[in-house]
Design a protein around this motif. Structure first.
Motif, PDB file in Angstrom:
ATOM      1  N   ARG A  55       7.241  20.563  10.149  1.00 37.80           N
ATOM      2  CA  ARG A  55       7.043  21.546  11.218  1.00 37.80           C
ATOM      3  C   ARG A  55       7.579  22.909  10.820  1.00 37.80           C
ATOM      4  O   ARG A  55       7.012  23.949  11.181  1.00 37.80           O
ATOM      5  CB  ARG A  55       7.719  21.063  12.502  1.00 37.80           C
ATOM      6  N   ALA A  56       8.663  22.945  10.052  1.00 39.76           N
ATOM      7  CA  ALA A  56       9.278  24.211   9.657  1.00 39.76           C
ATOM      8  C   ALA A  56       8.385  25.044   8.757  1.00 39.76           C
ATOM      9  O   ALA A  56       8.576  26.263   8.637  1.00 39.76           O
ATOM     10  CB  ALA A  56      10.615  23.942   8.955  1.00 39.76           C
ATOM     11  N   ARG A  57       7.387  24.416   8.135  1.00 41.91           N
ATOM     12  CA  ARG A  57       6.488  25.142   7.231  1.00 41.91           C
ATOM     13  C   ARG A  57       5.578  26.114   7.965  1.00 41.91           C
ATOM     14  O   ARG A  57       4.870  26.912   7.337  1.00 41.91           O
ATOM     15  CB  ARG A  57       5.653  24.150   6.419  1.00 41.91           C
ATOM     16  N   SER A  58       5.566  26.080   9.290  1.00 44.52           N
ATOM     17  CA  SER A  58       4.760  27.033  10.061  1.00 44.52           C
ATOM     18  C   SER A  58       5.446  28.392  10.181  1.00 44.52           C
ATOM     19  O   SER A  58       4.845  29.342  10.674  1.00 44.52           O
ATOM     20  CB  SER A  58       4.473  26.484  11.459  1.00 44.52           C
ATOM     21  N   GLY A  59       6.699  28.497   9.742  1.00 46.88           N
ATOM     22  CA  GLY A  59       7.390  29.780   9.777  1.00 46.88           C
ATOM     23  C   GLY A  59       8.079  30.057  11.094  1.00 46.88           C
ATOM     24  O   GLY A  59       9.199  30.555  11.134  1.00 46.88           O
ATOM     25  N   HIS A  60       7.402  29.764  12.198  1.00 49.12           N
ATOM     26  CA  HIS A  60       7.975  29.949  13.532  1.00 49.12           C
ATOM     27  C   HIS A  60       7.661  28.723  14.368  1.00 49.12           C
ATOM     28  O   HIS A  60       6.661  28.038  14.142  1.00 49.12           O
ATOM     29  CB  HIS A  60       7.408  31.202  14.215  1.00 49.12           C
ATOM     30  N   LEU A 380       0.541  28.753   9.794  1.00 49.48           N
ATOM     31  CA  LEU A 380       1.471  29.753  10.293  1.00 49.48           C
ATOM     32  C   LEU A 380       1.364  29.925  11.807  1.00 49.48           C
ATOM     33  O   LEU A 380       0.276  29.969  12.373  1.00 49.48           O
ATOM     34  CB  LEU A 380       1.216  31.099   9.602  1.00 49.48           C
ATOM     35  N   VAL A 381       2.531  30.030  12.433  1.00 50.61           N
ATOM     36  CA  VAL A 381       2.622  30.260  13.883  1.00 50.61           C
ATOM     37  C   VAL A 381       3.120  31.681  14.106  1.00 50.61           C
ATOM     38  O   VAL A 381       4.086  32.111  13.488  1.00 50.61           O
ATOM     39  CB  VAL A 381       3.581  29.242  14.540  1.00 50.61           C
ATOM     40  N   HIS A 382       2.434  32.408  14.980  1.00 55.31           N
ATOM     41  CA  HIS A 382       2.794  33.807  15.213  1.00 55.31           C
ATOM     42  C   HIS A 382       4.134  33.905  15.943  1.00 55.31           C
ATOM     43  O   HIS A 382       4.403  33.157  16.879  1.00 55.31           O
ATOM     44  CB  HIS A 382       1.707  34.501  16.031  1.00 55.31           C
ATOM     45  N   GLU A 383       4.940  34.872  15.510  1.00 51.63           N
ATOM     46  CA  GLU A 383       6.302  35.007  16.045  1.00 51.63           C
ATOM     47  C   GLU A 383       6.309  35.329  17.534  1.00 51.63           C
ATOM     48  O   GLU A 383       7.102  34.767  18.297  1.00 51.63           O
ATOM     49  CB  GLU A 383       7.031  36.115  15.278  1.00 51.63           C
ATOM     50  N   LYS A 384       5.420  36.224  17.993  1.00 53.47           N
ATOM     51  CA  LYS A 384       5.444  36.664  19.389  1.00 53.47           C
ATOM     52  C   LYS A 384       4.743  35.698  20.326  1.00 53.47           C
ATOM     53  O   LYS A 384       5.260  35.368  21.390  1.00 53.47           O
ATOM     54  CB  LYS A 384       4.812  38.058  19.501  1.00 53.47           C
TER      55      LYS A 384
END
Length: 572
Positions: A55-60, A380-384
């Motif tokens: 799960r951490a590989r999505s960045g956020h 990748l998951v968007h930060e906002k």
């Protein structure tokens, strides 16, 4: 870990693994194809690894902002779509008659059994990957990848079909021909009616899905309330014109017609698996997921059965219009204005199906990318927003391209066996999860588990084949008792290796075995084209897996193992 913007594109997010750093590396990787393939076939992930490292590989992280109330509405929004309006009249007229009610009950039971299996996994492994993650943990990388490839294709094709149906119903609502808003060209037959409205609807629902899962939930809830109100109007208004004499010939096509119809109507229940992919965004999975998934399916089954009953009480099954059953039946009883309400209900249903479908598809793709079987840029998951923007965009584009060019006839022929196949695998994975734990289950019990699973699968397949090829009943006297004995043997001679920590499927192994048996049985009612499509597409994704996905996931897994061992050494 370095945080990345969800929309950024960089070389490191496309084939960043060691095997693709140079042609020499790739050549060496292909030289190890056999050993790598064996490693991945037998490699099984761990639930803890899926929920942390992968799960951490999505960045956020995705935002945890859903509760059971959201999931109930998501469940109804993902399931209640055009199927109830399109399939009911068709099956009542040609396959089941008034007994289409029983067909909905049978297919509903099958769907509920699958819901139970999905619920246990979603509670125990609350991750965005849904069935892909569950199968990767219990049955290994290769099975999970084949399943994921097929379910994504089914999602794209199904989404395209619903989007084009949206255009047709919108035209009906505007009192125009169903093809009035399509652009007619000189392209090849079945690809010459371009549908820009379908593309626009897909892009709008995609934008909503990108903005926020909570916003999507609110819009879906409002749309679903309107949709349920329309369905209740159809049921209540329809029953005021009911004639019990229309039920006098209740089973005109025999028992075989009921089950044949159930196989088709099963697809009216699909979509709940998209809700399971939202477990990662659920505040309290142990409480919210069981209530949301099981609760929504109970409501759907009741609504479907009431609508099927209402239709066949309003008119004789012999005169039901197979294409627009509910609209036409209201015209026949002097309520022609109600066809606009029916069209509105269909539009509402299809809109929520598209919206929830896109959310679920993107989360499937996100978790597959986390394993590096496809480029990790899609993970990748968007930060906002806390949503997987990249995965959502690519799924919307893929669905839009197919919806723009391809006619409903072609799409309906492509919709096939993937859903039943996946549901069968998830039920099988649940049995493996309950009766096998790596490093703990003895060889003796492993062998017994394999034998009893083989008996269960073989007897289920034999029952389905006999159903598809024979009108007799003698064969069932062999296959059904064998299925029962295989399940009983599993229950008596293989001790459970694991108990669910939070929520568990009741009556294991009977419930998952029954799910396998019914799903495989319904497969026996599907046509040859479906199996050909399944074989062709599976071959295509296997080619990709052998040349790309296998080596990317192998390198990623070995790198993770090395880092994990280094961390343990440092702690020591």
């Amino acid at each position: 870990m370095t945080r990345r913007r969800g929309w950024e594109v960089c070389r490191g997010q496309f084939l960043p693994e060691e095997s693709f750093m140079s042609w020499e590396n790739y050549s060496n990787a292909m030289g190890q194809l056999g050993s790598r393939f064996r490693d991945r076939v037998f490699a099984r992930s761990l639930a803890e690894v899926e929920m942390t490292e992968v799960r951490a590989r999505s960045g956020h992280d995705m935002k945890k902002n859903l509760n059971w109330w959201d999931l109930i509405w998501f469940g109804m929004g993902s399931v209640i779509g055009a199927g109830i309006f399109v399939l009911t009249g068709q099956e009542a007229r040609y396959e089941a008659g008034p007994a289409v009610l029983l067909s909905y009950v049978i297919s509903g039971i099958s769907a509920m059994l699958s819901v139970f299996c999905y619920t246990e996994f979603a509670v125990e492994i609350p991750i965005a990957g849904g069935s892909f993650a569950y199968l990767r943990v219990e049955l290994g990388d290769l099975v999970a990848f084949i399943a994921a490839g097929n379910i994504l294709l089914e999602c794209v094709i199904g989404g395209a079909a619903v989007a084009r149906s949206w255009t047709s119903y919108f035209a009906t609502l505007c009192n125009r021909d169903s093809n009035a808003f399509r652009i007619h060209t000189n392209l090849a037959q079945n690809f010459n009616e371009l549908d820009p409205i379908a593309v626009a609807v897909l892009f709008i629902t995609g934008i909503v899905a990108i903005r926020s899962t909570k916003v999507t939930s609110r819009i879906n809830s409002i749309a679903s309330v309107i949709h349920i109100a329309v369905l209740l109007f159809i049921i209540i208004a329809g029953l005021t014109h009911a004639k019990t004499s229309n039920y006098s010939d209740f089973i005109p096509y025999g028992v075989k017609g009921i089950f044949t119809s159930a196989a088709v109507l099963f697809f009216a229940y699909t979509g709940f698996d998209a809700v399971a992919t939202m477990a990662e965004e659920t505040k309290n999975p142990a409480k919210d997921i069981p209530i949301g998934l099981v609760g929504s399916m109970v409501i759907v089954i009741i609504v479907y059965c009431l609508m099927a009953m209402t239709l066949c009480l309003m008119q004789s099954y012999k005169t039901i219009d197979p294409d627009a059953a509910f609209s036409v039946v209201f015209e026949k009883v002097g309520m022609g204005w109600a066809k606009y309400i029916v069209a509105l209900g269909a539009l509402e249903g299809m809109t929520t199906v598209l919206m929830v479908g896109i959310v679920g598809q993107a989360r499937y793709l996100t978790h597959i990318a986390r394993t590096h079987m496809i480029p990790p840029w899609f993970a990748l998951v968007h930060e906002k927003t806390g949503t997987p923007i990249n995965a959502t965009v690519i799924m919307v584009i893929a669905t839009s391209i197919i919806a723009f060019f391809t006619s409903l006839d072609v799409l309906s022929n492509l919709l096939s066996i993937s859903t039943l196949f996946i549901f069968s695998l998830v039920a099988m994975a649940l049995l493996v999860r309950r009766y096998y734990v790596s490093g703990e289950t003895s060889i003796k019990y492993q062998q017994r588990l394999i034998i009893f699973l083989a008996i269960i699968i073989a007897s289920s397949v034999a029952t389905a084949v006999y159903w598809a090829t024979s009108d007799g009943w003698i064969g069932y006297l062999i296959t059904v008792p064998v299925l029962f004995l295989g399940t009983l043997g599993l229950r008596l001679f293989v001790p459970p290796a694991r108990k669910p920590n939070l929520w568990g499927v009741p009556l294991v192994p009977w419930t998952p075995v029954l799910s396998i048996a019914i799903n495989v049985f319904l497969l026996g009612s599907l046509d040859k084209v479906s199996f050909i499509r399944f074989a062709v597409w599976t071959a295509i994704i296997l080619v990709y897996y052998i040349f790309v996905g296998l080596h990317a996931s192998y390198d990623t897994a070995k790198t993770a193992d090395t880092e994990r061992m280094g961390l343990i050494d440092n702690m020591g």
